[in-house]
Design an enzyme around this catalytic site. Structure first.
Site, PDB file in Angstrom:
ATOM      1  N   ASP A  12       0.872  -1.230  -0.038  1.00 15.69           N
ATOM      2  CA  ASP A  12      -0.053  -0.025   0.017  1.00 15.69           C
ATOM      3  C   ASP A  12       0.638   1.288   0.082  1.00 15.69           C
ATOM      4  O   ASP A  12       0.618   2.257   0.648  1.00 15.69           O
ATOM      5  CB  ASP A  12      -1.072   0.220   1.116  1.00 15.69           C
ATOM      6  CG  ASP A  12      -1.690  -1.289   1.245  1.00 15.69           C
ATOM      7  OD1 ASP A  12      -2.301  -1.642   0.277  1.00 15.69           O
ATOM      8  OD2 ASP A  12      -2.162  -1.759   2.418  1.00 15.69           O
ATOM      9  N   LYS A  15       2.181   2.091  -5.019  1.00 12.79           N
ATOM     10  CA  LYS A  15       2.871   1.490  -6.450  1.00 12.79           C
ATOM     11  C   LYS A  15       2.155   1.523  -7.738  1.00 12.79           C
ATOM     12  O   LYS A  15       2.669   1.894  -8.784  1.00 12.79           O
ATOM     13  CB  LYS A  15       3.153  -0.181  -6.073  1.00 12.79           C
ATOM     14  CG  LYS A  15       4.222  -0.406  -4.948  1.00 12.79           C
ATOM     15  CD  LYS A  15       4.655  -1.740  -4.639  1.00 12.79           C
ATOM     16  CE  LYS A  15       3.278  -2.429  -4.274  1.00 12.79           C
ATOM     17  NZ  LYS A  15       2.851  -1.981  -2.981  1.00 12.79           N
ATOM     18  N   GLY A  39      -4.664  -5.239  -3.699  1.00 10.29           N
ATOM     19  CA  GLY A  39      -5.078  -4.246  -4.672  1.00 10.29           C
ATOM     20  C   GLY A  39      -4.298  -2.834  -4.813  1.00 10.29           C
ATOM     21  O   GLY A  39      -3.572  -2.773  -3.970  1.00 10.29           O
ATOM     22  N   HIS A  40      -4.373  -2.376  -5.944  1.00  8.52           N
ATOM     23  CA  HIS A  40      -3.922  -1.192  -6.283  1.00  8.52           C
ATOM     24  C   HIS A  40      -4.943  -0.062  -6.516  1.00  8.52           C
ATOM     25  O   HIS A  40      -6.092  -0.481  -7.389  1.00  8.52           O
ATOM     26  CB  HIS A  40      -2.998  -1.332  -7.783  1.00  8.52           C
ATOM     27  CG  HIS A  40      -1.730  -2.140  -7.506  1.00  8.52           C
ATOM     28  ND1 HIS A  40      -1.019  -2.345  -6.535  1.00  8.52           N
ATOM     29  CD2 HIS A  40      -1.657  -3.242  -8.041  1.00  8.52           C
ATOM     30  CE1 HIS A  40      -0.255  -2.888  -6.809  1.00  8.52           C
ATOM     31  NE2 HIS A  40      -0.540  -3.812  -7.712  1.00  8.52           N
ATOM     32  N   ARG A 304     -10.666  -3.531   4.767  1.00 12.10           N
ATOM     33  CA  ARG A 304     -10.428  -3.203   6.198  1.00 12.10           C
ATOM     34  C   ARG A 304      -9.638  -1.906   6.445  1.00 12.10           C
ATOM     35  O   ARG A 304      -8.763  -1.498   5.704  1.00 12.10           O
ATOM     36  CB  ARG A 304      -9.343  -4.559   6.608  1.00 12.10           C
ATOM     37  CG  ARG A 304     -10.187  -5.676   6.591  1.00 12.10           C
ATOM     38  CD  ARG A 304      -9.238  -6.840   7.012  1.00 12.10           C
ATOM     39  NE  ARG A 304      -8.027  -6.999   5.973  1.00 12.10           N
ATOM     40  CZ  ARG A 304      -7.312  -8.298   6.512  1.00 12.10           C
ATOM     41  NH1 ARG A 304      -7.485  -9.430   7.252  1.00 12.10           N
ATOM     42  NH2 ARG A 304      -6.273  -8.503   5.413  1.00 12.10           N
ATOM     43  N   GLY A 415       0.125  13.681  -4.418  1.00 12.28           N
ATOM     44  CA  GLY A 415      -1.562  13.661  -4.619  1.00 12.28           C
ATOM     45  C   GLY A 415      -1.759  12.491  -5.545  1.00 12.28           C
ATOM     46  O   GLY A 415      -0.720  11.805  -5.902  1.00 12.28           O
TER      47      GLY A 415
HETATM   48  P1  GDP Z   1      -0.239  -0.107  -3.790  1.00 13.81           P
HETATM   49  O1  GDP Z   1      -1.137  -1.418  -3.471  1.00 13.81           O
HETATM   50  O2  GDP Z   1       1.160   0.074  -3.369  1.00 13.81           O
HETATM   51  O3  GDP Z   1      -0.432   0.431  -5.136  1.00 13.81           O
HETATM   52  O4  GDP Z   1      -0.962   1.278  -2.940  1.00 13.81           O
HETATM   53  P2  GDP Z   1      -2.507   1.375  -2.679  1.00 13.81           P
HETATM   54  O5  GDP Z   1      -3.064   1.666  -3.956  1.00 13.81           O
HETATM   55  O6  GDP Z   1      -3.133   0.353  -1.943  1.00 13.81           O
HETATM   56  O7  GDP Z   1      -2.476   2.686  -1.648  1.00 13.81           O
HETATM   57  C1  GDP Z   1      -2.133   3.690  -2.011  1.00 13.81           C
HETATM   58  C2  GDP Z   1      -3.264   4.835  -1.917  1.00 13.81           C
HETATM   59  O8  GDP Z   1      -2.855   6.031  -1.896  1.00 13.81           O
HETATM   60  C3  GDP Z   1      -4.175   4.921  -3.197  1.00 13.81           C
HETATM   61  O9  GDP Z   1      -5.560   5.179  -2.555  1.00 13.81           O
HETATM   62  C4  GDP Z   1      -3.761   6.134  -3.711  1.00 13.81           C
HETATM   63  O10 GDP Z   1      -4.633   6.616  -4.855  1.00 13.81           O
HETATM   64  C5  GDP Z   1      -3.076   6.982  -2.879  1.00 13.81           C
HETATM   65  N1  GDP Z   1      -1.866   7.766  -3.242  1.00 13.81           N
HETATM   66  C6  GDP Z   1      -0.911   7.339  -4.140  1.00 13.81           C
HETATM   67  N2  GDP Z   1      -0.084   8.483  -4.155  1.00 13.81           N
HETATM   68  C7  GDP Z   1      -0.442   9.189  -3.160  1.00 13.81           C
HETATM   69  C8  GDP Z   1      -0.207  10.669  -2.903  1.00 13.81           C
HETATM   70  O11 GDP Z   1       0.771  11.187  -3.373  1.00 13.81           O
HETATM   71  N3  GDP Z   1      -1.132  11.436  -2.428  1.00 13.81           N
HETATM   72  C9  GDP Z   1      -2.251  10.887  -1.769  1.00 13.81           C
HETATM   73  N4  GDP Z   1      -2.886  11.802  -1.145  1.00 13.81           N
HETATM   74  N5  GDP Z   1      -2.729   9.757  -2.209  1.00 13.81           N
HETATM   75  C10 GDP Z   1      -1.807   9.136  -2.851  1.00 13.81           C
END
Ligand code: GDP
Length: 424
Positions: A12, A15, A39-40, A304, A415
């Site tokens: 999370d 990525k 998930g992403h 969760r 962001g």
């Molecule tokens: P992953 O599994 O590593 O891809 O991460 P996730 O998608 O589960 O969690 C990352 C969360 O942070 C997601 O809701 C993204 O939209 C959000 N996100 C990613 N980069 C940024 C950022 O620079 N700022 C903010 N506010 N949210 C971000």
């Protein structure tokens, strides 16, 4: 050239966003490990998506998305996901599935749930996607490889053999309904029908793509601390989360991976059980969770609430080292803009001694965080495009972390959107 996008921590880290962003200039994006258990979250011109199986590059029409041989392939989930993005106006993506990938069967998910039930309070906090039973079977050599779907004789014999073996456990350990060989065979035939148009000798495809100089991204799931060897065993996942495994899980030479972009979040979060030294609780954690990520830190697959903590330099330094990091992408920095002071974990105290080296699990359980506080910047940094424009305290935070972890932060994400990125 091959670049890997991987996580330094518990997953999370963002990525998906970094992969989606880099995919603009890539030809091929590959998932090389893991399954539909994490998930992403991706936000782009088509809207907000939670992907579990598809690589984060599927939103461009110039990319090919590959499900590599190292993935735990959940055929129905993959199909639902493809349909769900098409339904929302994304052009039908070009997808290839490795003929050497193995499939998550419905009994894997059942075994996952039965085992959690059996363990009761001592469970591993599995997402019940069948991942651990799947990988156990793969290495016990009783898994179903995609290529086997095309040998019906073998499949019939194998379905009967596997049902016999699994039914011993179902009857005597779990006291659950038994597997009927005909039903198992039928399930496999359904998967064959769904997957057939996508099946490919992907390592051969990638061999030729590399010869042609294509840009390739490897997209990791979870992060270093969930790696079965180098993570917080046994509270880990069942396939390697390291960039090095990208070579195996995609079927490419290891020396082709020229860049390892390790994603680190500006604070910590984790899902599931296991030691989490810089964890915070109560209102302090609730506030960070509410403000975190994009619309709160809740699992993309499970919903969760994530466990929250301050940035952990010890874990992240270790996480970056094991990935073989060439670049750090430092994400979600904008979220910290509300804090007067930002605690950072710079060491672990274990049995009265302070260390900066990430220990093995039984020592990790005893570690207490050594915190230092950095001044906050108290403003919204979203929309800023250059590093120099960031508030001074914000830059100091980035530079402090960079010095502590010892790897260059070359990208700062401020962001969730594709364009919310600052290159240094
Ligand atoms: P992953 O599994 O590593 O891809 O991460 P996730 O998608 O589960 O969690 C990352 C969360 O942070 C997601 O809701 C993204 O939209 C959000 N996100 C990613 N980069 C940024 C950022 O620079 N700022 C903010 N506010 N949210 C971000």
């Amino acid at each position: 050239m091959v670049k890997a996008v991987v996580g330094a921590n518990w997953g999370d880290e963002g990525k998906g966003k970094i992969t989606d962003m880099l995919a603009e200039r890539a030809d091929i994006i590959i998932r090389f490990q893991g399954g539909a258990n994490a998930g992403h979250t991706i936000i782009n011109d088509y809207g907000k998506f939670a992907l579990h199986t598809l690589p984060s590059g599927v939103f461009y029409d110039h990319t090919t998305s590959i499900i590599g041989n190292g993935v735990a392939l959940d055929v129905p989930v993959l199909f639902k996901e493809i349909q769900s993005i098409i339904d929302r106006g994304v052009p039908a993506p070009k997808i290839l599935v490795s003929d050497r990938a193995q499939m998550v069967m419905s009994y894997h998910k059942n075994f996952d749930a039965y085992e959690e039930e059996r363990l009761g309070g001592k469970s591993f906090g599995s997402t019940k996607s069948g991942i651990a039973p799947f990988y156990s079977d793969k290495y016990a050599k009783i898994g179903f490889q995609v290529s086997e779907l095309f040998d019906e004789e073998l499949l019939k014999e194998k379905a009967a053999r596997i049902a016999d073996q699994k039914n011993v456990m179902l009857e005597h350990l779990y006291h659950k309904p038994l597997i009927k060989p005909e039903e198992l065979y039928h399930e496999l035939m359904e998967y064959k029908e769904m997957i057939e148009p996508y099946v490919c000798d992907t390592s051969s495809y990638l061999y030729h793509a590399l010869k042609e100089g294509k840009e390739i991204l490897l997209e990791g799931q979870l992060g270093t601390l969930k790696d079965p060897d180098h993570g917080i065993y046994p509270m880990v996942t069942s396939s390697s989360t390291l960039a090095a495994y990208g070579a195996i899980g995609a079927g490419i030479p290891p020396y082709e991976i020229k860049k390892v972009i390790t994603v680190c979040k500006a604070y910590s979060s984790a899902v599931g059980a296991g030691a989490f030294v810089s964890e915070i609780f109560g209102e302090e954690a609730d506030e960070l969770r509410r403000r975190g990520g994009d619309g709160g830190e809740f699992g993309a697959t499970t919903g969760r609430p994530r466990r929250m903590g301050w940035f952990d330099c010890v874990a992240s330094k270790y996480g970056c080292r094991l990935q073989g990091t060439t670049d750090v992408a430092f994400t979600v920095l904008d979220v910290l803009g509300y804090l007067d002071e930002i605690p950072v974990c710079v060491g672990y105290e274990i049995d009265g001694e302070v260390t900066k080296d990430f220990p093995v699990t039984h020592l990790l359980e005893k570690a207490k965080p050594v915190l230092t506080k950095l001044p906050g910047w108290k403003c919204d940094i979203r929309g800023i495009k250059t590093y120099e424009e960031l508030p001074e305290n914000c830059r100091k935070y980035v530079e402090f972390v960079e010095e502590q972890i010892g790897y260059p932060i070359t990208m700062v994400s401020n962001g969730p959107g594709r364009d919310d990125i600052i290159y240094r």
